[in-house]
Write a protein that holds these residues in place. Structure first.
Motif, PDB file in Angstrom:
ATOM      1  N   UNK A 181      -1.532  34.167  -2.149  1.00 27.89           N
ATOM      2  CA  UNK A 181      -2.001  34.978  -3.266  1.00 27.89           C
ATOM      3  C   UNK A 181      -1.946  34.222  -4.585  1.00 27.89           C
ATOM      4  N   UNK A 182      -0.821  33.570  -4.846  1.00 22.90           N
ATOM      5  CA  UNK A 182      -0.704  32.791  -6.078  1.00 22.90           C
ATOM      6  C   UNK A 182      -1.694  31.639  -6.116  1.00 22.90           C
ATOM      7  N   UNK A 183      -1.866  30.967  -5.001  1.00 23.84           N
ATOM      8  CA  UNK A 183      -2.789  29.830  -4.970  1.00 23.84           C
ATOM      9  C   UNK A 183      -4.244  30.259  -5.172  1.00 23.84           C
ATOM     10  N   UNK A 184      -4.561  31.484  -4.770  1.00 26.67           N
ATOM     11  CA  UNK A 184      -5.944  31.946  -4.881  1.00 26.67           C
ATOM     12  C   UNK A 184      -6.268  32.568  -6.240  1.00 26.67           C
ATOM     13  N   UNK A 213      12.881  27.730  -0.127  1.00 30.43           N
ATOM     14  CA  UNK A 213      12.257  26.494  -0.597  1.00 30.43           C
ATOM     15  C   UNK A 213      10.768  26.706  -0.832  1.00 30.43           C
ATOM     16  N   UNK A 214      10.108  27.343   0.119  1.00 27.85           N
ATOM     17  CA  UNK A 214       8.674  27.607  -0.014  1.00 27.85           C
ATOM     18  C   UNK A 214       8.414  28.526  -1.200  1.00 27.85           C
ATOM     19  N   UNK A 215       9.221  29.575  -1.317  1.00 29.12           N
ATOM     20  CA  UNK A 215       9.033  30.543  -2.400  1.00 29.12           C
ATOM     21  C   UNK A 215       9.212  29.897  -3.772  1.00 29.12           C
ATOM     22  N   UNK A 216      10.238  29.072  -3.917  1.00 26.50           N
ATOM     23  CA  UNK A 216      10.545  28.493  -5.221  1.00 26.50           C
ATOM     24  C   UNK A 216       9.603  27.362  -5.614  1.00 26.50           C
ATOM     25  N   UNK A 217       9.062  26.629  -4.631  1.00 27.68           N
ATOM     26  CA  UNK A 217       8.332  25.410  -4.944  1.00 27.68           C
ATOM     27  C   UNK A 217       6.824  25.518  -4.797  1.00 27.68           C
ATOM     28  N   UNK A 218       6.299  26.659  -4.340  1.00 25.51           N
ATOM     29  CA  UNK A 218       4.853  26.706  -4.103  1.00 25.51           C
ATOM     30  C   UNK A 218       4.043  26.602  -5.384  1.00 25.51           C
ATOM     31  N   UNK A 219       4.553  27.161  -6.485  1.00 30.59           N
ATOM     32  CA  UNK A 219       3.830  27.026  -7.743  1.00 30.59           C
ATOM     33  C   UNK A 219       3.906  25.596  -8.276  1.00 30.59           C
ATOM     34  N   UNK A 220       5.032  24.947  -8.064  1.00 27.57           N
ATOM     35  CA  UNK A 220       5.157  23.545  -8.461  1.00 27.57           C
ATOM     36  C   UNK A 220       4.161  22.683  -7.696  1.00 27.57           C
ATOM     37  N   UNK A 221       3.959  22.983  -6.414  1.00 28.88           N
ATOM     38  CA  UNK A 221       2.980  22.237  -5.620  1.00 28.88           C
ATOM     39  C   UNK A 221       1.581  22.381  -6.200  1.00 28.88           C
ATOM     40  N   UNK A 222       1.231  23.599  -6.594  1.00 32.23           N
ATOM     41  CA  UNK A 222      -0.081  23.823  -7.206  1.00 32.23           C
ATOM     42  C   UNK A 222      -0.221  23.039  -8.508  1.00 32.23           C
ATOM     43  N   UNK A 223       0.817  23.092  -9.341  1.00 38.52           N
ATOM     44  CA  UNK A 223       0.741  22.424 -10.644  1.00 38.52           C
ATOM     45  C   UNK A 223       0.751  20.908 -10.515  1.00 38.52           C
ATOM     46  N   UNK A 224       1.527  20.389  -9.559  1.00 39.16           N
ATOM     47  CA  UNK A 224       1.557  18.943  -9.356  1.00 39.16           C
ATOM     48  C   UNK A 224       0.187  18.433  -8.934  1.00 39.16           C
ATOM     49  N   UNK A 225      -0.458  19.169  -8.049  1.00 39.68           N
ATOM     50  CA  UNK A 225      -1.805  18.783  -7.619  1.00 39.68           C
ATOM     51  C   UNK A 225      -2.785  18.845  -8.778  1.00 39.68           C
ATOM     52  N   UNK A 254       6.094  27.791 -13.096  1.00 36.74           N
ATOM     53  CA  UNK A 254       7.089  27.217 -12.191  1.00 36.74           C
ATOM     54  C   UNK A 254       8.281  28.135 -12.000  1.00 36.74           C
ATOM     55  N   UNK A 255       8.697  28.796 -13.063  1.00 33.64           N
ATOM     56  CA  UNK A 255       9.917  29.599 -13.004  1.00 33.64           C
ATOM     57  C   UNK A 255       9.654  31.086 -12.797  1.00 33.64           C
ATOM     58  N   UNK A 256       8.372  31.470 -12.731  1.00 32.14           N
ATOM     59  CA  UNK A 256       8.063  32.892 -12.562  1.00 32.14           C
ATOM     60  C   UNK A 256       8.664  33.495 -11.287  1.00 32.14           C
ATOM     61  N   UNK A 257       8.805  32.726 -10.171  1.00 35.93           N
ATOM     62  CA  UNK A 257       9.428  33.340  -8.989  1.00 35.93           C
ATOM     63  C   UNK A 257      10.874  33.785  -9.200  1.00 35.93           C
ATOM     64  N   UNK A 258      11.521  33.300 -10.268  1.00 38.73           N
ATOM     65  CA  UNK A 258      12.941  33.615 -10.445  1.00 38.73           C
ATOM     66  C   UNK A 258      13.180  35.079 -10.782  1.00 38.73           C
ATOM     67  N   UNK A 259      12.163  35.767 -11.343  1.00 34.63           N
ATOM     68  CA  UNK A 259      12.385  37.180 -11.665  1.00 34.63           C
ATOM     69  C   UNK A 259      12.708  37.967 -10.397  1.00 34.63           C
ATOM     70  N   UNK A 260      12.037  37.576  -9.308  1.00 33.50           N
ATOM     71  CA  UNK A 260      12.273  38.248  -8.035  1.00 33.50           C
ATOM     72  C   UNK A 260      13.725  38.106  -7.602  1.00 33.50           C
ATOM     73  N   UNK A 261      14.267  36.912  -7.777  1.00 38.91           N
ATOM     74  CA  UNK A 261      15.637  36.677  -7.352  1.00 38.91           C
ATOM     75  C   UNK A 261      16.625  37.489  -8.164  1.00 38.91           C
TER      76      UNK A 261
END
Length: 409
Positions: free
Chosen positions: A50-53, A318-330, A158-165
């Motif tokens: 969802x985030x990637x799309x 790991x997947x949850x925390x880093x998936x946005x970083x993967x998008x931004x790095x690309x 990058x840090x938006x997933x932290x609200x969930x935690x």
């Protein structure tokens, strides 16, 4: 002859894969409800895809980046958010496993403090890695002359997933108080908050009460599941049909957005903070999840499928925390090649959608590299080689699981 030599390693790899999957399957306790893990896996995949799309980083001259969303330019794509906004399933599974885990801990004589410390340490240990990396990255970007707006955009994503935690940690801490809370109570809070702020012109800040109350609804549904109150398929059908009908009515006649995620520039977001429409939509999702338990249990009897789900669960944080970083790095790396379609361009036509779909495999590859680098923060260090791989328990705390996992990489 050459084809035969090529086929032999592939055949050996397939045999090794099947043997490994068989070991994982054999090591799994017979009484484990594999549907729980499957639902968590579907939820994490929904969030990532969802985030990637729907997240676009548009090149704003030079190396500047700003966020945009295809849902703003192509509102008819709103059904994408219905498929991939799966947070309610996270909280459903989280409430189910947390309440069972707490009851099990009490039966073993574990104190509340010991239980909570164990769960929260597993929940937040992987966070240290991403906070450290992005602190260093932000400093380097600013020192290199990157404008502060771009750095802010990247950090926010990058840090938006932290609200969930944070929300999940609060609900986890309150688990002993929530064991018998009926889901209708927090649902009533959400209803009254929305009536006051939308119907009576109340202050906008009041909506943030729903950050807790809204996600408390599926969390307490999970607790009800643990008590055996949602075992009949009728409960799933009631939640699915009732939630879907109420959500449709709220969108059609009460002015709620059709998108179940936030859209930049929209006057109302269904997710930040959660609205009544987001919560009723979550009820429909929970109903569907409950109905899928039987089919998922049957599917999880296949060793290869179960092994994949078990691995994904072990890596969920790991997947949850880093998936946005993967998008931004690309995206950031791709700027060196110019403004690439689907990566740096405005998401305002079907060409962007097609191009973004083509980028998904590369996002996945970069995420796999992040997983390789940072999975030890979630799974612990590798054990000595030569010992057989086994999955005894796999309940990652990030999605509300018990996290009693032993896994040899």
């Amino acid at each position: 002859m050459a084809e035969s030599r090529t086929a032999m390693p592939l055949h050996g790899a397939r045999q090794g894969l099947h043997r490994g999957a068989a070991r994982v399957d054999a090591a799994t306790p017979a009484d484990r409800d594999r549907a729980v893990d499957a639902l968590r896996a579907l939820a994490i995949l929904g969030v990532v895809l969802g985030h990637w799309l729907v997240t676009a980083l548009v090149a704003d001259g030079g190396f500047g980046l700003r966020t945009a969303s295809p849902l703003r330019h192509l509102p008819w794509l709103a059904p994408i958010s219905w498929v991939f906004q799966t947070l309610a399933v996270f909280f459903l599974v989280g409430g189910h496993v947390a309440t069972r885990g707490y009851a099990s801990a009490r039966a073993r004589g574990t104190t509340y403090g010991q239980w909570l410390t164990s769960r929260l340490s597993r929940l937040f240990k992987p966070v240290a890695a991403i906070l450290t990396l992005w602190t260093v990255t932000s400093a380097l970007l600013l020192l290199s002359g990157t404008d502060i707006d771009t750095v802010h955009t990247l950090l926010k994503l990058a840090l938006s997933p932290l609200w969930f935690l944070l929300v999940f940690a609060a609900l986890t801490a309150a688990t002993p108080l929530l064991l018998r809370v009926h889901p209708l109570w927090p649902l009533a809070v959400v209803l009254h908050v929305d009536l006051f702020r939308f119907g009576l012109g109340g202050p906008a800040w009041l909506g943030w009460v729903n950050v807790v109350a809204g996600w408390l609804v599926p969390y307490t549904l999970g607790a009800a599941w643990s008590r055996g109150e949602l075992e009949h398929r009728r409960a799933g059908w009631i939640l699915l049909t009732g939630g879907a009908l109420v959500t449709a009515a709220l969108v059609a006649w009460a002015g709620y957005p059709a998108s179940m995620v936030g859209v930049p520039g929209a006057p109302i977001s269904n997710l930040s903070p959660p609205t009544l429409a987001a919560v009723t939509f979550g009820l429909a999702q929970c109903g569907l999840a409950l109905l899928l338990r039987g089919p998922l249990r049957r599917t999880m009897r296949r060793p290869l499928v179960w092994a994949a789900v078990a691995l994904l669960n072990l890596s969920a944080m790991t997947i949850f925390l880093w998936h946005q970083t993967a998008l931004m790095a690309t995206t950031a790396t791709g700027l060196a090649a110019g403004h690439l379609p689907g990566l740096h361009t405005l998401p305002d036509d079907l060409g962007w959608v097609a191009a973004r779909l083509a980028w998904l495999p590369l996002f996945t590859l970069v995420l796999a590299l992040c997983w390789t680098a940072f999975r030890a923060y979630e799974q612990g260090p590798r054990r000595p080689t030569g010992r057989p791989s086994r999955v005894v328990r796999s309940q990652p705390a990030a999605q509300g699981a018990e996290a009693e996992a032993h896994h040899d990489a």
